[in-house]
Scaffold this active site. Structure first.
Site, PDB file in Angstrom:
ATOM      1  N   ARG A  40      -3.128  -8.212   5.145  1.00  0.00           N
ATOM      2  CA  ARG A  40      -2.542  -7.914   3.832  1.00  0.00           C
ATOM      3  C   ARG A  40      -1.129  -8.466   3.709  1.00  0.00           C
ATOM      4  O   ARG A  40      -0.696  -8.846   2.614  1.00  0.00           O
ATOM      5  CB  ARG A  40      -2.554  -6.395   3.589  1.00  0.00           C
ATOM      6  CG  ARG A  40      -2.221  -5.985   2.147  1.00  0.00           C
ATOM      7  CD  ARG A  40      -2.511  -4.511   1.924  1.00  0.00           C
ATOM      8  NE  ARG A  40      -2.354  -4.099   0.545  1.00  0.00           N
ATOM      9  CZ  ARG A  40      -1.349  -3.364   0.085  1.00  0.00           C
ATOM     10  NH1 ARG A  40      -0.405  -2.946   0.908  1.00  0.00           N
ATOM     11  NH2 ARG A  40      -1.289  -3.026  -1.198  1.00  0.00           N
ATOM     12  N   ILE A  66      -0.093  -5.639  -6.327  1.00  0.00           N
ATOM     13  CA  ILE A  66      -1.234  -5.624  -5.421  1.00  0.00           C
ATOM     14  C   ILE A  66      -1.611  -4.161  -5.250  1.00  0.00           C
ATOM     15  O   ILE A  66      -0.759  -3.319  -4.979  1.00  0.00           O
ATOM     16  CB  ILE A  66      -0.882  -6.302  -4.075  1.00  0.00           C
ATOM     17  CG1 ILE A  66      -2.087  -6.288  -3.124  1.00  0.00           C
ATOM     18  CG2 ILE A  66       0.334  -5.683  -3.424  1.00  0.00           C
ATOM     19  CD1 ILE A  66      -1.845  -7.098  -1.842  1.00  0.00           C
ATOM     20  N   SER A  67      -2.869  -3.839  -5.481  1.00  0.00           N
ATOM     21  CA  SER A  67      -3.306  -2.441  -5.471  1.00  0.00           C
ATOM     22  C   SER A  67      -3.160  -1.825  -4.088  1.00  0.00           C
ATOM     23  O   SER A  67      -3.177  -2.515  -3.071  1.00  0.00           O
ATOM     24  CB  SER A  67      -4.766  -2.342  -5.918  1.00  0.00           C
ATOM     25  OG  SER A  67      -4.912  -2.736  -7.255  1.00  0.00           O
ATOM     26  N   GLN A  68      -3.046  -0.496  -4.061  1.00  0.00           N
ATOM     27  CA  GLN A  68      -2.964   0.201  -2.782  1.00  0.00           C
ATOM     28  C   GLN A  68      -4.251  -0.007  -1.999  1.00  0.00           C
ATOM     29  O   GLN A  68      -5.343  -0.135  -2.575  1.00  0.00           O
ATOM     30  CB  GLN A  68      -2.708   1.685  -2.996  1.00  0.00           C
ATOM     31  CG  GLN A  68      -3.875   2.448  -3.593  1.00  0.00           C
ATOM     32  CD  GLN A  68      -3.533   3.890  -3.901  1.00  0.00           C
ATOM     33  OE1 GLN A  68      -3.245   4.225  -5.034  1.00  0.00           O
ATOM     34  NE2 GLN A  68      -3.567   4.740  -2.893  1.00  0.00           N
TER      35      GLN A  68
END
Length: 221
Positions: A40, A66-68
């Protein structure tokens, strides 16, 4: 990155997997393996690598996020992938979710409306070797008819309703996961299934908060 920093990052990733994903109910082993494999930190702006495995959204270029990790895992798990599917992702963003999807499905087609993000994500995915992902610059609310129908569709921005165009591009037996809500910043995550006879069925999964889905069948810019 120093060896100490790499070890710390690896420890944070394992903590994310055990506490924030498996510890919160993610059980799909393919999703967990993909989340372990995809770095990530490589999808974040420079200097933010140390935050990569915190369970929260993070800012990226052009005012997007950016999503969790948990939401990424939850949405992909909700697609019920078996490994051989053709998947459409709406909202490429950093390219992180597309990379995770690429390890859970056969082919991933991803659409991004912001030129700089589409270019950056495409380069990043190629450099990292995710060669079963194709990035397209366009209006995600219109899907990608050239490659339809899709076995699964996932939308990473909130829409006022499920775009009819996306429903039409869903294959029989397919699943569509999308945040839907009456305001641009507060939604419910819903899953739409097309049965083998062509009928659509919807169920609500959870409350979420995403950036708005901009486009012809979404919110106005």
């Amino acid at each position: 990155m120093t060896s100490d920093a790499q070890r710390e990052l690896a420890a944070r990733k394992e903590r994310m997997l055990s506490q924030h994903l498996a510890g919160r109910g993610i059980t799909d082993q393919a999703v967990l393996r993909a989340m372990r494999e995809v770095p990530r930190e490589a999808f974040l702006p420079p200097g933010m690598e140390y935050l990569a495995y915190e369970d929260g959204p993070l800012p990226i270029q052009d005012g997007q996020t950016i999503s969790q990790p948990y939401i990424v895992a939850y949405m992909i798990e909700a697609l019920e992938l078996q490994g051989g599917e053709k998947v459409l992702e709406i909202g490429t963003g950093s390219g992180y979710a597309a990379a995770v999807l690429s390890l859970c499905a056969a082919k991933v087609f991803t659409v991004e409306r912001i030129p700089s993000l589409a270019h950056l994500a495409g380069e990043r995915l190629r450099e990292l070797g995710y060669d079963n992902v194709t990035v397209h610059l366009g209006d995600g609310t219109l899907g990608w008819r050239e490659h339809a129908p899709f076995d699964a569709i996932v939308v990473t921005a909130g829409a006022p309703g499920v775009p009819e165009e996306l429903e039409q591009q869903l294959a029989p037996g397919g699943r569509l996961v999308i945040p839907v809500g009456p305001t641009p910043h507060l939604q419910e995550l819903v899953r739409v299934r097309r049965d083998r006879g062509g009928s659509l069925h919807r169920d609500t999964l959870c409350a979420v908060r995403f950036v708005p889905l901009i486009g012809a069948q979404g919110w106005e810019d």
